[in-house]
Scaffold this motif. Structure first.
Motif, PDB file in Angstrom:
ATOM      1  N   ARG A   1      31.670 102.041  41.176  1.00  0.00           N
ATOM      2  CA  ARG A   1      30.515 101.358  41.772  1.00  0.00           C
ATOM      3  C   ARG A   1      29.867 102.303  42.786  1.00  0.00           C
ATOM      4  NH1 ARG A   1      32.705  97.365  44.929  1.00  0.00           N
ATOM      5  NH2 ARG A   1      34.827  97.998  44.534  1.00  0.00           N
ATOM      6  N   PHE A   2      29.267 103.369  42.290  1.00  0.00           N
ATOM      7  CA  PHE A   2      28.723 104.426  43.147  1.00  0.00           C
ATOM      8  C   PHE A   2      27.449 104.028  43.886  1.00  0.00           C
ATOM      9  CE2 PHE A   2      31.044 106.597  39.716  1.00  0.00           C
ATOM     10  CZ  PHE A   2      32.062 107.121  40.479  1.00  0.00           C
ATOM     11  N   ASP A   3      26.740 103.055  43.366  1.00  0.00           N
ATOM     12  CA  ASP A   3      25.489 102.665  44.004  1.00  0.00           C
ATOM     13  C   ASP A   3      25.685 101.537  45.038  1.00  0.00           C
ATOM     14  OD1 ASP A   3      26.178 100.783  42.110  1.00  0.00           O
ATOM     15  OD2 ASP A   3      24.146 100.458  41.412  1.00  0.00           O
ATOM     16  N   GLU A   4      26.910 101.064  45.176  1.00  0.00           N
ATOM     17  CA  GLU A   4      27.179  99.974  46.114  1.00  0.00           C
ATOM     18  C   GLU A   4      27.137 100.481  47.550  1.00  0.00           C
ATOM     19  OE1 GLU A   4      30.938  97.129  47.133  1.00  0.00           O
ATOM     20  OE2 GLU A   4      30.323  97.299  45.060  1.00  0.00           O
ATOM     21  N   ARG A   5      26.490  99.734  48.390  1.00  0.00           N
ATOM     22  CA  ARG A   5      26.408 100.102  49.793  1.00  0.00           C
ATOM     23  C   ARG A   5      27.640  99.558  50.509  1.00  0.00           C
ATOM     24  NH1 ARG A   5      21.381 100.617  53.381  1.00  0.00           N
ATOM     25  NH2 ARG A   5      22.379 100.956  55.356  1.00  0.00           N
TER      26      ARG A   5
END
Length: 83
Positions: A77-81
């Motif tokens: 989940r690389f785009d999760e902040r």
């Protein structure tokens, strides 16, 4: 002179491999990483991150945000902040 060689039956090896996902929490981090490396050829590309994620969820690793960040990376989940 006759040379004798020990041939490992693989019984203990197989038991250890079967124990890895079932009894994951019995291993310390170093042992766990060693076992993953040892059985890398028998684990799928999806098995390794799944085992790592289970391991991270169960152990107290740094702060909650650090743990969440590590889980996000392991789970892809690389785009999760991360807050």
């Amino acid at each position: 002179m006759v040379e004798l060689r020990v041939i490992e039956s693989g019984g203990d090896e197989e038991q250890l491999f079967q124990r890895l996902p079932k009894d994951l929490f019995a291993f310390d981090r170093q042992t766990f990483e060693g076992l993953v490396e040892r059985f890398r050829s028998r684990l799928t590309i999806d098995d390794i991150p799944a085992l790592l994620a289970r391991c991270l969820r169960s152990r107290k690793v740094g702060s909650q945000s650090e743990r969440n960040a590590r889980l996000a990376v392991v789970e892809g989940r690389f785009d999760e902040r991360i807050a």
